[in-house]
Design a protein around this motif. Structure first.
Motif, PDB file in Angstrom:
ATOM      1  N   LEU A 104      30.176  46.479  37.526  1.00  0.00           N
ATOM      2  CA  LEU A 104      30.103  45.206  36.623  1.00  0.00           C
ATOM      3  C   LEU A 104      31.192  44.255  37.014  1.00  0.00           C
ATOM      4  O   LEU A 104      30.852  42.887  37.151  1.00  0.00           O
ATOM      5  CB  LEU A 104      30.303  45.253  34.830  1.00  0.00           C
ATOM      6  N   ALA A 105      32.346  44.417  37.169  1.00  0.00           N
ATOM      7  CA  ALA A 105      33.260  43.417  37.414  1.00  0.00           C
ATOM      8  C   ALA A 105      32.944  42.653  38.901  1.00  0.00           C
ATOM      9  O   ALA A 105      33.220  41.804  39.238  1.00  0.00           O
ATOM     10  CB  ALA A 105      34.811  44.284  37.671  1.00  0.00           C
ATOM     11  N   LEU A 106      32.651  43.775  39.959  1.00  0.00           N
ATOM     12  CA  LEU A 106      32.188  43.428  41.262  1.00  0.00           C
ATOM     13  C   LEU A 106      31.079  42.340  41.246  1.00  0.00           C
ATOM     14  O   LEU A 106      30.919  41.268  41.834  1.00  0.00           O
ATOM     15  CB  LEU A 106      31.992  44.453  42.182  1.00  0.00           C
ATOM     16  N   CYS A 107      30.019  42.707  40.277  1.00  0.00           N
ATOM     17  CA  CYS A 107      28.999  41.980  40.234  1.00  0.00           C
ATOM     18  C   CYS A 107      29.396  40.690  39.828  1.00  0.00           C
ATOM     19  O   CYS A 107      28.889  39.518  40.134  1.00  0.00           O
ATOM     20  CB  CYS A 107      27.971  42.638  39.272  1.00  0.00           C
ATOM     21  N   ALA A 108      30.278  40.578  38.744  1.00  0.00           N
ATOM     22  CA  ALA A 108      30.494  39.286  38.113  1.00  0.00           C
ATOM     23  C   ALA A 108      31.393  38.373  39.100  1.00  0.00           C
ATOM     24  O   ALA A 108      30.879  37.108  39.026  1.00  0.00           O
ATOM     25  CB  ALA A 108      31.368  39.556  36.719  1.00  0.00           C
ATOM     26  N   ARG A 109      32.077  39.066  39.749  1.00  0.00           N
ATOM     27  CA  ARG A 109      32.906  38.194  40.929  1.00  0.00           C
ATOM     28  C   ARG A 109      31.953  37.493  41.970  1.00  0.00           C
ATOM     29  O   ARG A 109      32.053  36.436  42.507  1.00  0.00           O
ATOM     30  CB  ARG A 109      33.980  39.104  41.555  1.00  0.00           C
ATOM     31  N   VAL A 110      30.947  38.434  42.580  1.00  0.00           N
ATOM     32  CA  VAL A 110      30.304  38.115  43.443  1.00  0.00           C
ATOM     33  C   VAL A 110      29.250  37.027  42.800  1.00  0.00           C
ATOM     34  O   VAL A 110      29.108  35.940  43.817  1.00  0.00           O
ATOM     35  CB  VAL A 110      29.163  39.069  43.957  1.00  0.00           C
ATOM     36  N   LEU A 111      28.866  36.944  41.802  1.00  0.00           N
ATOM     37  CA  LEU A 111      27.783  35.846  41.252  1.00  0.00           C
ATOM     38  C   LEU A 111      28.612  34.700  41.129  1.00  0.00           C
ATOM     39  O   LEU A 111      28.125  33.501  41.331  1.00  0.00           O
ATOM     40  CB  LEU A 111      27.114  36.404  39.870  1.00  0.00           C
TER      41      LEU A 111
END
Length: 368
Positions: free
Chosen positions: A355-362
């Protein structure tokens, strides 16, 4: 950001949006959330049922990024859960609940991003598509797709956030599903040879499906990047008969074709029909297109460059991505979580670091 994502995921999982229920409560809540975040929101009502989807846009100008998710989750009936599936539960470094991976985790990341845009606006528009009934054959998105460009404009990129472990998925097979009715004659079983047995016709159909599958394996189109490199044929349900001593006059079979881009379900079905005797009627019940995207497309390449593992993959499951690609929008499937580990499973969960990775990428994607 991760604290906000967890709080939003908790709220989303609390809506038990299985296909047998309305998704209106979730849609009402998301619509209010996005309107409060400064989005222009358009609701798309389902035809003939109490369900809906949303199209939302933030920002002016052309291009931009479309983030696509579905609101529904698969049922939990018959599954053994260690906690309430519709209450988010933290298990060490994972968050557990129905839809955590497929795909409310991605939606939570999208909403967390949406809440920040008014304070720090993106350089190009951010758009959101939220559909219904994806899990039962992508039934919602066909009712929404013609509204996408008139309502939102034409985005430069569409990201469908199905779980890929945040790897870029550039393709998957299309699917067509069918319902076959096999018509026989009722009679006493002691005189069985005098009557046409509907279950025997159903067995003939299944034999034809198996023969076509063998042909596809041996002679059909092949794509080594797919888990199963050829198109597939699958019978999922068969039923018929009322008593052992009655020759059945009706049997039903439900089957599907999952096809590579190089083959059409119509051609595959025609070969199956050519093997069948009289008395079998086949009707289509649903379909969705496959996806075949070029990772060298500049819009997709920009997104892929943001990922820790930029190696393009293909996924075995279907998504709504082919509908957006059909509008000429460069489209990629990429989202947090692992479908193989958690998709449709009891105790479905998602790792916090995903989830943290997804939030950063977005965040990097819309602010680049």
């Amino acid at each position: 950001m991760l604290t906000a994502v967890e709080a939003l995921l908790s709220r989303l999982i609390g809506f038990a949006t299985t296909p047998d229920r309305s998704n209106r409560d979730l849609i009402d809540w998301v619509e209010e959330f996005l309107t409060g975040a400064g989005f222009a929101v358009t609701r798309i009502a389902a035809r003939g049922e109490d369900k809906a989807g949303l199209l939302a846009r933030f920002g002016e100008g052309t291009g931009g990024t479309l983030l696509s998710a579905h609101s529904d989750v698969v049922p939990v009936t018959g599954q053994s859960w260690s906690s309430d599936p519709f209450t988010l539960t933290r298990r060490g470094d994972r968050l557990q609940g129905r839809g955590a991976t497929d795909m409310k985790g991605f939606l939570a990341c999208v909403l967390a991003l949406a809440a920040t845009l008014r304070e720090t606006p993106p350089t190009t528009p951010v758009m959101i598509a939220l559909s219904w009934d994806e899990e039962i054959g992508c039934r919602g998105i066909p009712q929404m797709i013609d509204h996408v460009i008139p309502v939102l404009g034409r985005p430069a990129l569409c990201l469908v956030g199905e779980p890929t472990g945040m790897r870029p998925a550039i393709g998957h097979k299309g699917k067509a599903s069918y319902h076959a009715i096999c018509r026989g004659e009722a009679g006493h079983s002691s005189l069985a040879p005098r009557f046409a047995n509907a279950l025997h016709l159903a067995a003939d159909l299944i034999a034809a499906l198996r023969a076509e599958q063998a042909r596809l394996i041996a002679e059909g189109a092949q794509d080594a990047d797919d888990d199963i490199p050829c198109s597939t044929v699958h019978a999922g349900k068969m039923q018929g008969g009322v008593a052992l001593n009655i020759v059945p006059d009706r049997a039903e079979v439900e089957f599907e074709i999952r096809h590579l881009a190089a083959e059409t379900p119509g051609d595959i079905l025609a070969r199956i029909k050519a093997r069948l005797p009289q008395g079998i009627d086949i009707a289509p019940t649903g379909a969705y297109p496959g996806l075949s995207s070029d990772p060298r497309d500049p819009a997709l390449a920009r997104l892929i460059a943001l990922l820790p593992d930029p190696t393009p993959i293909k996924v075995s499951y279907g998504t709504e991505a082919g509908y957006f690609a059909g509008l000429g929008i460069p489209t990629l499937v990429c989202g947090p979580g692992e479908m193989e580990r958690d998709g449709h499973q009891p105790d479905e969960s998602i790792a916090l670091d995903q989830l943290a990775l997804c939030a950063r990428v977005l965040d990097r994607l819309v602010r680049a």
